[in-house]
Design a protein around this motif. Structure first.
Motif, PDB file in Angstrom:
ATOM      1  N   LYS A  68       0.799  -1.223   0.000  1.00  0.00           N
ATOM      2  CA  LYS A  68       0.000   0.000   0.000  1.00  0.00           C
ATOM      3  C   LYS A  68       0.836   1.281   0.000  1.00  0.00           C
ATOM      4  O   LYS A  68       0.349   2.346   0.354  1.00  0.00           O
ATOM      5  CB  LYS A  68      -0.986   0.008   1.168  1.00  0.00           C
ATOM      6  N   LEU A  69       2.117   1.174  -0.384  1.00  0.00           N
ATOM      7  CA  LEU A  69       2.940   2.376  -0.469  1.00  0.00           C
ATOM      8  C   LEU A  69       2.461   3.287  -1.597  1.00  0.00           C
ATOM      9  O   LEU A  69       2.475   4.505  -1.461  1.00  0.00           O
ATOM     10  CB  LEU A  69       4.408   2.000  -0.687  1.00  0.00           C
ATOM     11  N   CYS A  70       2.032   2.694  -2.694  1.00  0.00           N
ATOM     12  CA  CYS A  70       1.560   3.513  -3.813  1.00  0.00           C
ATOM     13  C   CYS A  70       0.288   4.257  -3.425  1.00  0.00           C
ATOM     14  O   CYS A  70       0.104   5.419  -3.802  1.00  0.00           O
ATOM     15  CB  CYS A  70       1.339   2.656  -5.052  1.00  0.00           C
ATOM     16  N   PRO A  75      -0.539  11.620  -4.390  1.00  0.00           N
ATOM     17  CA  PRO A  75      -1.013  12.924  -3.920  1.00  0.00           C
ATOM     18  C   PRO A  75      -2.473  13.198  -4.273  1.00  0.00           C
ATOM     19  O   PRO A  75      -3.124  13.992  -3.599  1.00  0.00           O
ATOM     20  CB  PRO A  75      -0.083  13.906  -4.640  1.00  0.00           C
ATOM     21  N   ALA A  76      -2.987  12.550  -5.286  1.00  0.00           N
ATOM     22  CA  ALA A  76      -4.375  12.777  -5.691  1.00  0.00           C
ATOM     23  C   ALA A  76      -5.330  11.764  -5.075  1.00  0.00           C
ATOM     24  O   ALA A  76      -6.534  11.833  -5.304  1.00  0.00           O
ATOM     25  CB  ALA A  76      -4.488  12.713  -7.210  1.00  0.00           C
ATOM     26  N   TYR A  97      -7.709  -3.530  -6.517  1.00  0.00           N
ATOM     27  CA  TYR A  97      -6.701  -2.537  -6.878  1.00  0.00           C
ATOM     28  C   TYR A  97      -7.335  -1.642  -7.922  1.00  0.00           C
ATOM     29  O   TYR A  97      -7.406  -1.988  -9.092  1.00  0.00           O
ATOM     30  CB  TYR A  97      -5.452  -3.208  -7.440  1.00  0.00           C
ATOM     31  N   ASP A  98      -7.850  -0.514  -7.483  1.00  0.00           N
ATOM     32  CA  ASP A  98      -8.531   0.418  -8.388  1.00  0.00           C
ATOM     33  C   ASP A  98      -7.724   1.694  -8.528  1.00  0.00           C
ATOM     34  O   ASP A  98      -7.153   2.182  -7.558  1.00  0.00           O
ATOM     35  CB  ASP A  98      -9.910   0.793  -7.852  1.00  0.00           C
ATOM     36  N   ILE A  99      -7.736   2.233  -9.714  1.00  0.00           N
ATOM     37  CA  ILE A  99      -7.131   3.538  -9.968  1.00  0.00           C
ATOM     38  C   ILE A  99      -8.180   4.392 -10.659  1.00  0.00           C
ATOM     39  O   ILE A  99      -8.728   4.005 -11.696  1.00  0.00           O
ATOM     40  CB  ILE A  99      -5.875   3.429 -10.835  1.00  0.00           C
ATOM     41  N   ILE A 105      -2.913  12.228 -11.616  1.00  0.00           N
ATOM     42  CA  ILE A 105      -2.203  13.320 -12.277  1.00  0.00           C
ATOM     43  C   ILE A 105      -0.953  12.799 -12.995  1.00  0.00           C
ATOM     44  O   ILE A 105      -0.137  13.586 -13.446  1.00  0.00           O
ATOM     45  CB  ILE A 105      -1.833  14.423 -11.273  1.00  0.00           C
ATOM     46  N   TYR A 106      -0.794  11.477 -13.077  1.00  0.00           N
ATOM     47  CA  TYR A 106       0.297  10.829 -13.807  1.00  0.00           C
ATOM     48  C   TYR A 106       1.663  11.366 -13.364  1.00  0.00           C
ATOM     49  O   TYR A 106       2.526  11.649 -14.185  1.00  0.00           O
ATOM     50  CB  TYR A 106       0.108  10.997 -15.317  1.00  0.00           C
TER      51      TYR A 106
END
Length: 164
Positions: A68-70, A75-76, A97-99, A105-106
């Motif tokens: 869960k570091l990502c 930041p968003a 795992y959802d994005i 903001i890539y």
């Protein structure tokens, strides 16, 4: 007075018009550089940040260890991870795992934070959706992206390895 006369003479001689025509003539005899997008694409930099990808190991196991570091560094707050309760302590896996690509903001911080290079930024950025729910990239889609773009991603990571 001298600069005023120079400006007046340049204006009467249509200097700016001739300079513009010179630029036009210079580019008139060069080959066209029109790209038929999306069939043709320009080459991307190895550091290009496109749509996210979840990678697998060579044996087919998921690389993500659900640390869960990502999710923490985003930041968003575009990443949502749920740990699979059935996974063992030696090998933790993600259940969800959802994005959210509308929030993302890539920036690539998720890629930098991942200790096992499970999440990386892919080579494409074609983001077009017909409904709002499609903006969520689910785990299956991310893994499928990783499989379909594997060769390009591995080449990109190899090219960028000396800068990491």
């Amino acid at each position: 007075m001298g600069t005023y006369m120079k400006q007046m003479l340049a204006s009467l001689a249509l200097r700016e018009l001739w300079q513009g025509m010179a630029v036009t003539l210079r580019y008139m005899f060069r080959p066209n550089i029109t790209i038929q997008y999306p069939e043709e694409r320009t080459p991307y930099s190895p550091r290009f940040r496109g749509i996210h990808v979840l990678r697998r190991f060579e044996n087919g196991e998921e690389r993500c260890v659900a640390c869960k570091l990502c999710e923490a560094i985003c930041p968003a707050q575009a990443i949502f991870i749920e740990i699979d309760t059935d996974s063992s302590a030696e090998k933790r896996l993600t259940k969800v795992y959802d994005i959210d690509l509308f929030k993302c903001i890539y920036c690539g911080l998720c890629e930098e934070a991942c200790p096992v290079e499970a999440i990386v930024m892919g080579p494409y950025l074609d983001v077009a959706y017909e409904d709002r729910e499609a903006r969520f990239y689910k785990k299956d889609q991310l893994l499928a992206n990783g499989e379909s773009w594997r060769a390009e991603i591995d080449a990109r990571l190899d090219a960028d390895a000396k800068y990491r």
